[in-house]
Write a protein that holds these residues in place. Structure first.
Motif: not given
Length: 685
Positions: A216, A219-220, A631, A634
């Motif tokens: 996560i 990804e962010l 996503f 996330a």
């Protein structure tokens, strides 16, 4: 950057082939990389071994037992066989039934012990387990553990996906590590391939948590880094256009209303940006009807008076046409040339517009994403504006920005965005909020009704129209769909036109109509020739009719709160009292609570927060995450802490190594190029 082997098409993997590859494509899985990063949505806990006497119907169980009866085999037609036998663990016994697995029959010996996993079914008073996972007892670890459950589509089974991914992991396919050791240590993140192993084949609940945190965060972090890089490269480190202070009284004198305090404050913020030597990169958020277009028009006026061209990109032809009509009304009186360019523009007119634009004969160009086409060339672009920015992707915004040298950028949205979502979508922008409606606006009264009040609603519509007002009727579908219990716009139109309101003019508007038809219907409604307009959500952005005081929304429970608020904003645009009626067949408590938010609040930001909380970010805008990547893990509602940490990490990278020249950021740079297109990012050139 993904290696060649990770880019291999899944079609060539064992167990996929040309038939199943289409099913995988429906899930967005085309390559080995896509498959390895297709993550489970949840896990089944298979750790607790249960005694047969404690079984309950419809539960999934792991148990160990001995075969206590000789297996019976039945053949039902060609190619179909059924084997059943009983298993005991001394507390009780249960029937096990296996379909089409005759190869197991040799192993099914009486008194031989196996470990099983399957669903308990009630078969006429006795328990049965059909087609369980079955291994010899010494191999029980193959059954126990946390079993991944993947999102599926027709034609694919969970076990099939899990098996193929597990085989890939056994072959040691490896993802590149894009995060440096220093970042991983600082934020306590595990290595990427450990995360990959544990997300698909976890050792424990704790290891799932570790894997999710790492994946996560990445990804962010990657999107944050792309947005901040774009800002850094295109704006913060380059000299922008330093517009001269320009008095815009000439423009505001043409307005039939006074600017609100919020509009004046935001205009001042924009003017400060435009007069600095750094490129403006600002987002203007404002509720429906708050006057964003006039704010944008003043910015365009200043750009043109400084000798530059300006453009405004809108997501739909309808909205682009409305902006064109409104702005041309003012600019034509000031000798400022405005043109409209959309996908509907004829080739002949398009060629003329493109030539004039290139020669500098057009001051302001308004259009749809046709503006980002390669053949659209400005002579001297100075200001780029996008409306309803969330409907455009990051790359589209970047491509439009590249139409000029260090242009100033202004983006607008009438969809109030919650703080957490704004931090993600617009981390590269300074923000302004128009939080005041024009004087004289009366709050819209909102009601939730069911089918029993249909006649009363119709009488209310009649009452408003007889006062000289107009009404919108909005439906979610154009035509009947047997699978969904929704009221079709076509049926409503016929019913209102021929049965309920034959004495009034009823118009029909939907997205499948030709541009000319839409324009005719909208113009008739604006002119008051049509009293009732039945529409799909195309009305959400596009029609401004101050005389319309009534918004009726069919099957309102099928819309997101943000969309309902947008639709409601089509009325209440004058000094007349306006109303919004939310019709629904679903009167469950959850639905009543949700729609009740609309009754209690006219504040778009408050409603947006609730909408994000109730529906999650994936569907927040009513259309699937436009402007955001999909996503894989996330969740912007639940992962706020990781969002903040990833933002901090991205800022740290940009500050220390803006061009990614350090050896530890080499792979990171490659991955960023791969995801967000190196030509657009223009990093390190």
């Amino acid at each position: 950057m993904k290696s060649l082997i990770l880019d291999e098409n899944v079609q060539y993997l064992k167990g996929v082939g040309p038939t199943r590859v289409k099913h995988f494509e429906k899930l967005g899985i085309r390559t080995v990389y896509d498959l390895l990063t297709y993550f489970p949505r949840e896990y089944e806990d298979r750790n607790n071994i249960k005694k047969i006497q404690d079984f309950m119907a419809d539960e999934n169980v792991v148990f160990v037992g001995k075969i206590c009866t000789r297996p019976q085999i039945r053949r039902k037609g060609r190619g179909f066989s059924l084997t059943y036998f009983y298993v005991t663990d001394t507390t009780a016994r249960v029937q096990v039934t296996i379909f089409n697995q005759s190869y197991l029959n040799e192993k099914l010996e009486v008194d031989k012990e196996f470990a099983f996993y399957g669903k308990v079914e009630d078969n006429k008073g006795h328990f049965e387990i059909v087609n369980p996972v079955m291994v010899e007892v010494e191999k029980i670890d193959k059954i126990k553990g946390y079993y991944p459950i993947y999102p599926l589509t027709a034609g694919l089974k969970n076990g099939h996906i899990a098996k193929i991914i597990s085989e890939l992991l056994d072959k040691k396919y490896a993802l590149p590590e894009v995060l440096s050791n220093s970042i991983r240590q600082k934020y306590a993140l595990c290595e990427i391939n450990y995360a990959l192993e544990q997300i698909h084949r976890p050792n424990s609940i704790e290891s799932i948590g570790e894997a999710r945190k790492r994946l996560i965060f990445e990804e962010l972090f990657m999107l944050q880094l792309a947005l901040l890089t774009m800002r850094n490269q295109n704006f913060a480190t380059k000299k922008g256009i330093k517009f001269k202070d320009t008095n815009y009284d000439e423009f505001t004198k043409l307005l039939p209303f006074e600017l609100t305090g919020a509009q004046i404050r935001v205009i001042d913020e924009i003017m400060t940006d435009m007069s600095s030597d750094k490129s403006m990169n600002r987002l203007v958020q404002g509720d429906v009807g708050s006057g964003k277009t006039i704010v944008a028009a003043i910015a365009m006026y200043v750009a043109v008076k400084n000798g530059y061209q300006a453009s405004l990109m809108a997501p739909t032809t309808i909205l682009a046409a409305q902006h064109y009509e409104e702005l041309k009304k003012y600019f034509s009186k000031l000798n400022i040339t405005v043109e409209l360019l959309t996908g509907s523009t004829t080739k002949k007119n398009k060629d003329i517009i493109l030539e004039k634009l290139k020669n500098g004969e057009i001051d302001i160009l308004i259009g749809t994403n046709a503006l980002v086409s390669d053949n659209v060339e400005f002579k001297n672009a100075g200001l780029i504006i996008t409306d309803e920015q969330h409907r455009f992707g990051v790359k589209q915004r970047m491509k439009l920005n590249a139409k000029g040298e260090n242009t100033d950028v202004l983006v607008m949205t009438a969809t109030p965005i919650p703080r957490t979502l704004a931090l993600m979508v617009y981390s590269d922008l300074d923000m302004s909020i128009i939080d005041e409606l024009p004087k004289g606006r009366i709050p819209i009264k909102t009601y939730v009704v069911n089918e029993k009040l249909e006649e009363r609603v119709d009488n209310f519509i009649k009452k408003e129209i007889d006062k000289g007002r107009q009404a919108y009727i909005v439906c979610p579908l154009i035509e009947e769909n047997e699978e969904l219990d929704l009221t079709a716009a076509t049926n409503i139109y016929e019913k209102y036109k021929n049965e309920i309101f034959p004495e009034y003019e009823v118009g029909f508007l939907h997205g499948k109509m030709k541009k000319k038809e839409k324009e005719q219907v909208m113009q008739s409604f604006k002119d008051g020739k049509v009293q009732i307009i039945v529409s799909t959500t195309v009305i959400e952005v596009g029609v401004n009719v101050p005389n319309a005081t009534l918004m009726i929304i069919e099957d309102a429970d099928r819309f997101g709160l943000a969309t309902l608020h947008q639709l409601r904003g089509r009325v209440g645009r004058s000094t007349f009292e306006s109303f919004c009626v939310l019709k629904t067949k679903n009167m469950s408590q959850k639905c009543r609570e949700r729609l009740g938010i609309m009754v209690k609040s006219n504040n778009g930001f408050e409603i947006a927060e609730k909408d994000l909380e109730l529906r999650g970010p994936g569907d927040f805008f009513g259309i699937r995450q436009h402007g955001l990547p999909e996503f894989k893990l996330a969740n912007l509602l639940t992962d706020v802490k990781l969002l903040k940490l990833s933002n901090d990490a991205a800022k740290e990278i940009i500050m220390k190594d803006p061009e990614f020249k350090l050896p530890e950021n080499k792979v990171l740079k490659q991955e960023l190029f791969g995801r967000y297109n190196e030509q657009l990012l223009n990093i390190g050139t």
